[in-house]
Design an enzyme around this catalytic site. Structure first.
Site, PDB file in Angstrom:
ATOM      1  NE  ARG A 104      -2.335   0.769   3.892  1.00 26.24           N
ATOM      2  CZ  ARG A 104      -3.130   1.218   4.856  1.00 26.24           C
ATOM      3  NH1 ARG A 104      -4.396   1.407   4.614  1.00 26.24           N
ATOM      4  NH2 ARG A 104      -2.669   1.440   6.049  1.00 26.24           N
ATOM      5  CB  THR A 108      -1.887   7.428  -3.393  1.00 23.39           C
ATOM      6  OG1 THR A 108      -1.116   6.216  -3.456  1.00 23.39           O
ATOM      7  CG2 THR A 108      -1.054   8.583  -3.927  1.00 23.39           C
ATOM      8  CG  ASP A 200       2.136  -1.600   9.150  1.00 23.48           C
ATOM      9  OD1 ASP A 200       1.993  -0.866   8.166  1.00 23.48           O
ATOM     10  OD2 ASP A 200       2.449  -2.809   9.054  1.00 23.48           O
ATOM     11  CG  ASP A 203       5.900  -1.729   9.934  1.00 24.99           C
ATOM     12  OD1 ASP A 203       6.622  -2.334   9.110  1.00 24.99           O
ATOM     13  OD2 ASP A 203       5.519  -0.566   9.785  1.00 24.99           O
TER      14      ASP A 203
HETATM   15  N1  URA Z   1      -3.022  -2.221   7.715  1.00 24.73           N
HETATM   16  C1  URA Z   1      -2.497  -2.324   8.966  1.00 24.73           C
HETATM   17  O1  URA Z   1      -1.518  -3.040   9.188  1.00 24.73           O
HETATM   18  N2  URA Z   1      -3.074  -1.615   9.949  1.00 24.73           N
HETATM   19  C2  URA Z   1      -4.150  -0.827   9.766  1.00 24.73           C
HETATM   20  O2  URA Z   1      -4.639  -0.243  10.718  1.00 24.73           O
HETATM   21  C3  URA Z   1      -4.670  -0.756   8.455  1.00 24.73           C
HETATM   22  C4  URA Z   1      -4.090  -1.464   7.444  1.00 24.73           C
END
Ligand code: URA
Length: 211
Positions: A104, A108, A200, A203
């Site tokens: 992602r 954007t 995330d 991560d």
């Molecule tokens: N992806 C993630 O890892 N966390 C979010 O909050 C949204 C998308």
């Protein structure tokens, strides 16, 4: 008509709370992701095609059921889905794992479709798509389209957290897809993160950048 099945299991809710905690280490985070996946597995596999087979117990012959061949394909949306995919595979005999690599763009939120590796007979397999987070639905939508374009007809998606915006998008675009989710959170923020969320997922699973 799309179905969304949210878990209200106490063990699942306990693990979700631990995942949310920013003090949870990456090692613990991975362990809780695995445990939630195991707890969701029964629901996620409820509609797997089965075949009747005779089995001889020490006492008599009876009819049992086995998961049909070819086994299901667990499709990991990389990289965050990989731990869930490996965990589910340990539970499902004869499952194969396919990979769809989608990144992602931070600003954007557009999807960079960088890698696909799926079994050649995937159209004959029941597909279980795993991604911890259903946020905007952008990446899941691309992944589901890819599977449908390849001829897949039965898809269940498994998420740890989802938000109403993402669920609305996927269920309206793909009414035949089933969603099994540990917890539906409140909303998306302007950066495409789920609130209250867990940050995330990729991560935190792999111990990379803090967001
Ligand atoms: N992806 C993630 O890892 N966390 C979010 O909050 C949204 C998308």
């Amino acid at each position: 008509m799309a179905t969304v099945s949210e878990s209200h299991n106490p063990l699942v809710l306990d693990r979700i709370t631990r995942l949310r905690d920013k003090a949870t280490s990456s090692r613990e985070f991975r362990q809780f992701v695995k445990e939630i996946t195991i707890l969701l597995a029964a629901d996620a596999t409820n509609e797997l095609p089965m075949v009747d087979i005779d089995v001889e117990t020490p006492l008599q012959v009876t009819t049992g059921q086995l998961v049909s061949q070819p086994g299901p394909c667990i499709v990991s949306i990389m990289r965050a889905g990989n731990v869930m995919a490996e965990t589910l595979r340990d539970l499902i005999s004869d499952a194969s794992i396919g990979f769809i690599g989608l990144a992602r763009q931070p600003v954007t939120l557009e999807i960079d479709d960088y890698y696909t590796n799926l079994p050649s007979d995937i159209q004959d397999r029941y597909c279980i798509v795993v991604d911890p987070m259903l946020a905007t639905g952008n990446s899941l939508s691309v992944a589901i389209k890819k599977l449908i374009d390849t001829g897949v007809s039965q898809i269940t998606v498994v998420n740890i957290l989802a938000c109403p915006e993402g669920i609305q998008r996927i269920t309206s675009e793909y009414p035949d897809v089933r969603i099994v989710v540990a917890k539906v959170d409140d909303k998306l923020n302007e950066k495409g993160y789920i609130l209250p969320g867990l940050g995330d997922a990729g991560d935190r699973i792999y111990g990379t950048d803090d967001h």
